[in-house]
Design a protein around this motif. Structure first.
Motif, mmCIF file in Angstrom:
data_model
loop_
_atom_site.group_PDB
_atom_site.id
_atom_site.type_symbol
_atom_site.label_atom_id
_atom_site.label_comp_id
_atom_site.label_asym_id
_atom_site.label_seq_id
_atom_site.Cartn_x
_atom_site.Cartn_y
_atom_site.Cartn_z
ATOM 1 N N GLU A 13 0.805 -1.216 0.000
ATOM 2 C CA GLU A 13 0.000 0.000 0.000
ATOM 3 C C GLU A 13 0.838 1.267 0.000
ATOM 4 O O GLU A 13 0.401 2.299 -0.494
ATOM 5 C CB GLU A 13 -0.901 0.001 1.241
ATOM 6 C CG GLU A 13 -1.843 -1.190 1.319
ATOM 7 C CD GLU A 13 -2.355 -1.392 2.719
ATOM 8 O OE1 GLU A 13 -1.893 -2.320 3.403
ATOM 9 O OE2 GLU A 13 -3.220 -0.610 3.143
ATOM 10 N N TYR A 14 1.982 1.189 0.612
ATOM 11 C CA TYR A 14 2.804 2.389 0.767
ATOM 12 C C TYR A 14 4.178 2.134 0.151
ATOM 13 O O TYR A 14 4.739 1.042 0.315
ATOM 14 C CB TYR A 14 2.951 2.753 2.246
ATOM 15 C CG TYR A 14 1.641 2.915 2.972
ATOM 16 C CD1 TYR A 14 1.205 1.954 3.874
ATOM 17 C CD2 TYR A 14 0.839 4.036 2.747
ATOM 18 C CE1 TYR A 14 0.000 2.095 4.544
ATOM 19 C CE2 TYR A 14 -0.361 4.184 3.415
ATOM 20 C CZ TYR A 14 -0.776 3.215 4.305
ATOM 21 O OH TYR A 14 -1.971 3.366 4.959
ATOM 22 N N TRP A 15 4.712 3.157 -0.488
ATOM 23 C CA TRP A 15 5.978 3.029 -1.203
ATOM 24 C C TRP A 15 6.901 4.197 -0.899
ATOM 25 O O TRP A 15 6.448 5.335 -0.687
ATOM 26 C CB TRP A 15 5.724 3.017 -2.716
ATOM 27 C CG TRP A 15 5.013 1.784 -3.161
ATOM 28 C CD1 TRP A 15 3.666 1.544 -3.114
ATOM 29 C CD2 TRP A 15 5.609 0.612 -3.700
ATOM 30 N NE1 TRP A 15 3.388 0.291 -3.590
ATOM 31 C CE2 TRP A 15 4.567 -0.302 -3.962
ATOM 32 C CE3 TRP A 15 6.919 0.239 -3.995
ATOM 33 C CZ2 TRP A 15 4.797 -1.576 -4.502
ATOM 34 C CZ3 TRP A 15 7.148 -1.012 -4.528
ATOM 35 C CH2 TRP A 15 6.090 -1.894 -4.785
ATOM 36 N N GLY A 16 8.205 3.888 -0.893
ATOM 37 C CA GLY A 16 9.199 4.935 -0.790
ATOM 38 C C GLY A 16 9.496 5.534 -2.153
ATOM 39 O O GLY A 16 8.941 5.106 -3.173
ATOM 40 N N GLN A 17 10.391 6.498 -2.151
ATOM 41 C CA GLN A 17 10.698 7.218 -3.388
ATOM 42 C C GLN A 17 11.801 6.534 -4.188
ATOM 43 O O GLN A 17 12.031 6.883 -5.349
ATOM 44 C CB GLN A 17 11.115 8.662 -3.074
ATOM 45 C CG GLN A 17 12.566 8.843 -2.641
ATOM 46 C CD GLN A 17 12.871 8.295 -1.268
ATOM 47 O OE1 GLN A 17 11.976 7.951 -0.497
ATOM 48 N NE2 GLN A 17 14.154 8.215 -0.931
ATOM 49 N N GLY A 18 12.465 5.571 -3.585
ATOM 50 C CA GLY A 18 13.492 4.820 -4.285
ATOM 51 C C GLY A 18 14.892 5.340 -4.035
ATOM 52 O O GLY A 18 15.105 6.527 -3.743
ATOM 53 N N THR A 19 15.852 4.431 -4.138
ATOM 54 C CA THR A 19 17.261 4.785 -4.018
ATOM 55 C C THR A 19 18.028 4.074 -5.136
ATOM 56 O O THR A 19 17.801 2.898 -5.404
ATOM 57 C CB THR A 19 17.817 4.427 -2.629
ATOM 58 O OG1 THR A 19 19.163 4.900 -2.513
ATOM 59 C CG2 THR A 19 17.797 2.930 -2.353
ATOM 60 N N GLN A 20 18.921 4.792 -5.776
ATOM 61 C CA GLN A 20 19.632 4.243 -6.924
ATOM 62 C C GLN A 20 20.800 3.380 -6.464
ATOM 63 O O GLN A 20 21.608 3.796 -5.615
ATOM 64 C CB GLN A 20 20.164 5.383 -7.813
ATOM 65 C CG GLN A 20 20.998 4.925 -8.989
ATOM 66 C CD GLN A 20 20.175 4.226 -10.060
ATOM 67 O OE1 GLN A 20 19.112 4.702 -10.448
ATOM 68 N NE2 GLN A 20 20.668 3.086 -10.546
ATOM 69 N N VAL A 21 20.889 2.199 -7.048
ATOM 70 C CA VAL A 21 22.042 1.320 -6.861
ATOM 71 C C VAL A 21 22.672 1.095 -8.238
ATOM 72 O O VAL A 21 21.990 0.664 -9.165
ATOM 73 C CB VAL A 21 21.628 -0.020 -6.237
ATOM 74 C CG1 VAL A 21 22.800 -1.002 -6.255
ATOM 75 C CG2 VAL A 21 21.122 0.192 -4.811
ATOM 76 N N THR A 22 23.944 1.403 -8.337
ATOM 77 C CA THR A 22 24.658 1.219 -9.590
ATOM 78 C C THR A 22 25.862 0.327 -9.341
ATOM 79 O O THR A 22 26.687 0.628 -8.468
ATOM 80 C CB THR A 22 25.114 2.559 -10.179
ATOM 81 O OG1 THR A 22 23.977 3.412 -10.377
ATOM 82 C CG2 THR A 22 25.813 2.358 -11.513
ATOM 83 N N VAL A 23 25.946 -0.754 -10.096
ATOM 84 C CA VAL A 23 27.035 -1.703 -9.954
ATOM 85 C C VAL A 23 27.877 -1.657 -11.219
ATOM 86 O O VAL A 23 27.389 -1.957 -12.315
ATOM 87 C CB VAL A 23 26.520 -3.127 -9.706
ATOM 88 C CG1 VAL A 23 27.687 -4.073 -9.453
ATOM 89 C CG2 VAL A 23 25.545 -3.147 -8.532
ATOM 90 N N SER A 24 29.116 -1.273 -11.071
ATOM 91 C CA SER A 24 30.003 -1.157 -12.228
ATOM 92 C C SER A 24 30.770 -2.463 -12.434
ATOM 93 O O SER A 24 31.076 -3.176 -11.479
ATOM 94 C CB SER A 24 30.981 -0.004 -12.022
ATOM 95 O OG SER A 24 31.814 -0.257 -10.912
ATOM 96 N N SER A 25 31.063 -2.752 -13.691
ATOM 97 C CA SER A 25 31.770 -4.004 -14.011
ATOM 98 C C SER A 25 33.276 -3.815 -14.003
ATOM 99 O O SER A 25 33.788 -2.729 -13.894
ATOM 100 C CB SER A 25 31.326 -4.489 -15.389
ATOM 101 O OG SER A 25 31.558 -3.494 -16.354
#
Length: 123
Positions: free
Chosen positions: A111-123
């Motif tokens: 029902e409830y959601w956060g705004q999100g957080t970016q995760v970036t994984v570099s190779s």
């Protein structure tokens, strides 16, 4: 007003680890399940993991099993996602969610959601 605030995202090299946190506020969350979802570029939002109120039951998507661990601290209304052995394909925006419908892996179960957080994984 319910608010979910994620933190802990960032840039990490492949094989590295990150710990995401999500603090919930605005109401009592007794008996609510908490979950993590992610949305990769050009893809639909998908379930990552979920945990029931007591912490006794958890769910993991197949590709996360053995690498990710979900946990919660009910005293702090906070859910965590420990991510290890990260891969470039884990790059996504990670969202936390709260819902009263039990251990669910579908978006509609929350029902409830956060705004999100970016995760970036570099190779």
């Amino acid at each position: 007003q319910v608010q979910l605030v994620e933190s802990g995202g960032g840039l990490v090299q492949a094989g590295g680890s990150l710990r995401l946190s999500c603090a919930a506020s605005g109401r009592t969350f007794s008996n609510y399940a908490m979950g993590w979802f992610r949305q990769r570029p050009g893809k639909e939002r998908e379930s990552v993991a979920a945990i029931v109120w007591s912490g006794a039951s958890t769910y993991y998507a197949d590709s996360m099993k053995g690498r990710f661990t979900i946990s919660r601290d009910n005293a702090r209304n906070t859910v965590y996602l420990e991510m290890n052995s990260l891969k470039p394909e884990d790059t996504a925006v990670y969202y936390c969610a709260v819902g009263r419908y039990g251990l669910r892996s579908d978006v509609s179960g929350y029902e409830y959601w956060g705004q999100g957080t970016q995760v970036t994984v570099s190779s």
